[in-house]
Design a protein around this motif. Sequence first.
Motif, mmCIF file in Angstrom:
data_model
loop_
_atom_site.group_PDB
_atom_site.id
_atom_site.type_symbol
_atom_site.label_atom_id
_atom_site.label_comp_id
_atom_site.label_asym_id
_atom_site.label_seq_id
_atom_site.Cartn_x
_atom_site.Cartn_y
_atom_site.Cartn_z
ATOM 1 N N GLU A 8 0.821 -1.220 0.000
ATOM 2 C CA GLU A 8 0.000 0.000 0.000
ATOM 3 C C GLU A 8 0.853 1.268 0.000
ATOM 4 O OE1 GLU A 8 -3.493 0.544 0.313
ATOM 5 O OE2 GLU A 8 -3.918 -1.576 -0.010
ATOM 6 N N ARG A 9 2.097 1.165 0.456
ATOM 7 C CA ARG A 9 2.975 2.342 0.516
ATOM 8 C C ARG A 9 3.703 2.626 -0.782
ATOM 9 N NH1 ARG A 9 7.037 3.049 4.554
ATOM 10 N NH2 ARG A 9 6.643 5.217 4.085
ATOM 11 N N VAL A 10 3.657 1.659 -1.733
ATOM 12 C CA VAL A 10 4.444 1.856 -2.950
ATOM 13 C C VAL A 10 3.632 1.843 -4.248
ATOM 14 C CG1 VAL A 10 6.639 1.122 -1.953
ATOM 15 C CG2 VAL A 10 5.129 -0.590 -3.007
ATOM 16 N N VAL A 11 2.367 1.474 -4.195
ATOM 17 C CA VAL A 11 1.527 1.548 -5.401
ATOM 18 C C VAL A 11 0.319 2.437 -5.125
ATOM 19 C CG1 VAL A 11 2.238 -0.693 -6.345
ATOM 20 C CG2 VAL A 11 0.228 -0.566 -4.891
ATOM 21 N N TRP A 26 13.138 -6.128 -4.207
ATOM 22 C CA TRP A 26 13.390 -5.105 -5.228
ATOM 23 C C TRP A 26 14.825 -4.647 -5.126
ATOM 24 C CZ3 TRP A 26 14.475 0.203 -4.414
ATOM 25 C CH2 TRP A 26 14.418 0.616 -3.078
ATOM 26 N N GLY A 27 15.308 -4.132 -6.230
ATOM 27 C CA GLY A 27 16.671 -3.640 -6.283
ATOM 28 C C GLY A 27 16.773 -2.520 -7.288
ATOM 29 N N GLU A 28 17.983 -2.211 -7.666
ATOM 30 C CA GLU A 28 18.217 -1.089 -8.577
ATOM 31 C C GLU A 28 17.423 -1.236 -9.875
ATOM 32 O OE1 GLU A 28 19.275 2.576 -9.020
ATOM 33 O OE2 GLU A 28 19.814 1.438 -7.244
ATOM 34 N N GLY A 67 7.619 2.944 -6.984
ATOM 35 C CA GLY A 67 7.251 3.408 -5.653
ATOM 36 C C GLY A 67 8.339 3.149 -4.623
ATOM 37 N N CYS A 68 9.005 2.015 -4.731
ATOM 38 C CA CYS A 68 10.128 1.712 -3.832
ATOM 39 C C CYS A 68 11.259 2.712 -4.019
ATOM 40 C CB CYS A 68 10.635 0.297 -4.078
ATOM 41 S SG CYS A 68 9.536 -1.011 -3.497
ATOM 42 N N HIS A 69 11.567 3.031 -5.259
ATOM 43 C CA HIS A 69 12.620 4.011 -5.527
ATOM 44 C C HIS A 69 12.238 5.391 -5.002
ATOM 45 C CE1 HIS A 69 15.681 1.815 -7.847
ATOM 46 N NE2 HIS A 69 14.673 1.003 -8.113
ATOM 47 N N ALA A 70 10.950 5.749 -5.167
ATOM 48 C CA ALA A 70 10.488 7.041 -4.638
ATOM 49 C C ALA A 70 10.618 7.067 -3.115
ATOM 50 C CB ALA A 70 9.042 7.295 -5.061
ATOM 51 N N ARG A 72 12.587 5.328 -1.186
ATOM 52 C CA ARG A 72 13.998 5.363 -0.786
ATOM 53 C C ARG A 72 14.566 6.778 -0.901
ATOM 54 N NH1 ARG A 72 18.152 1.692 -3.943
ATOM 55 N NH2 ARG A 72 17.763 3.266 -5.526
ATOM 56 N N ALA A 73 14.060 7.555 -1.866
ATOM 57 C CA ALA A 73 14.522 8.933 -2.066
ATOM 58 C C ALA A 73 13.757 9.930 -1.198
ATOM 59 C CB ALA A 73 14.369 9.319 -3.541
ATOM 60 N N GLY A 74 12.843 9.426 -0.346
ATOM 61 C CA GLY A 74 12.102 10.306 0.548
ATOM 62 C C GLY A 74 10.892 10.963 -0.096
ATOM 63 N N ARG A 75 10.459 10.444 -1.241
ATOM 64 C CA ARG A 75 9.299 11.001 -1.943
ATOM 65 C C ARG A 75 8.111 10.045 -1.862
ATOM 66 N NH1 ARG A 75 13.007 10.817 -6.032
ATOM 67 N NH2 ARG A 75 11.544 9.584 -7.256
ATOM 68 N N GLU A 76 6.946 10.589 -2.133
ATOM 69 C CA GLU A 76 5.735 9.777 -2.267
ATOM 70 C C GLU A 76 5.745 9.122 -3.647
ATOM 71 O OE1 GLU A 76 2.988 9.279 -0.161
ATOM 72 O OE2 GLU A 76 4.284 10.182 1.355
ATOM 73 N N PRO A 77 5.214 7.913 -3.775
ATOM 74 C CA PRO A 77 5.075 7.316 -5.110
ATOM 75 C C PRO A 77 4.147 8.179 -5.963
ATOM 76 C CG PRO A 77 4.758 5.673 -3.403
ATOM 77 C CD PRO A 77 4.802 7.009 -2.716
#
Length: 150
Positions: A8-11, A26-28, A67-70, A72-77
């Motif tokens: 729910e936090r990433v999509v 997930w990864g790079e 969403g995971c990348h967002a 990790r960067a401190g942003r919302e998906p």
Amino acid sequence: METLYDIERVVPHRGTMRLIDRLLAWGEDTVAVELRVPQEGPFSHDDGVPAWVGVEYMAQAIAAWAGCHARRAGREPSVGFLLGTRRYACSTPYFRAGALLRVEATCELLGENGLGMFSCRILWDGEELATANVSVFEPPDAMAYLENVQ
């Protein structure tokens, strides 16, 4: 190891339109998610869920990756768009209700303009059921983009 966020936090998908259940890894450049094919839902039939819904399973896996990348960067998906697919091949006409599917996506290309291409596959019990190349677009500001399109 990367943080395994709650799905729910990433999509951005909610309710019956969120078709994936759990982030596995997930990864790079990669992501793996899983879902239990529902007995009842917007795409369910007596035989299960039609194979063409697999494209959306793949797109939502890509959304989870973004969403995971967002996060990790401190942003919302943010909202992204499924542009299309090439070479979707599926060995079954339906995904059987109750089956636990694994959906994997690998980023093949991601432009600074938000256009991306992913190599995807769907597995059931280790057997590859479907494969495709999926094209997506994530504009910097999805709401502004949608307003300009109208």
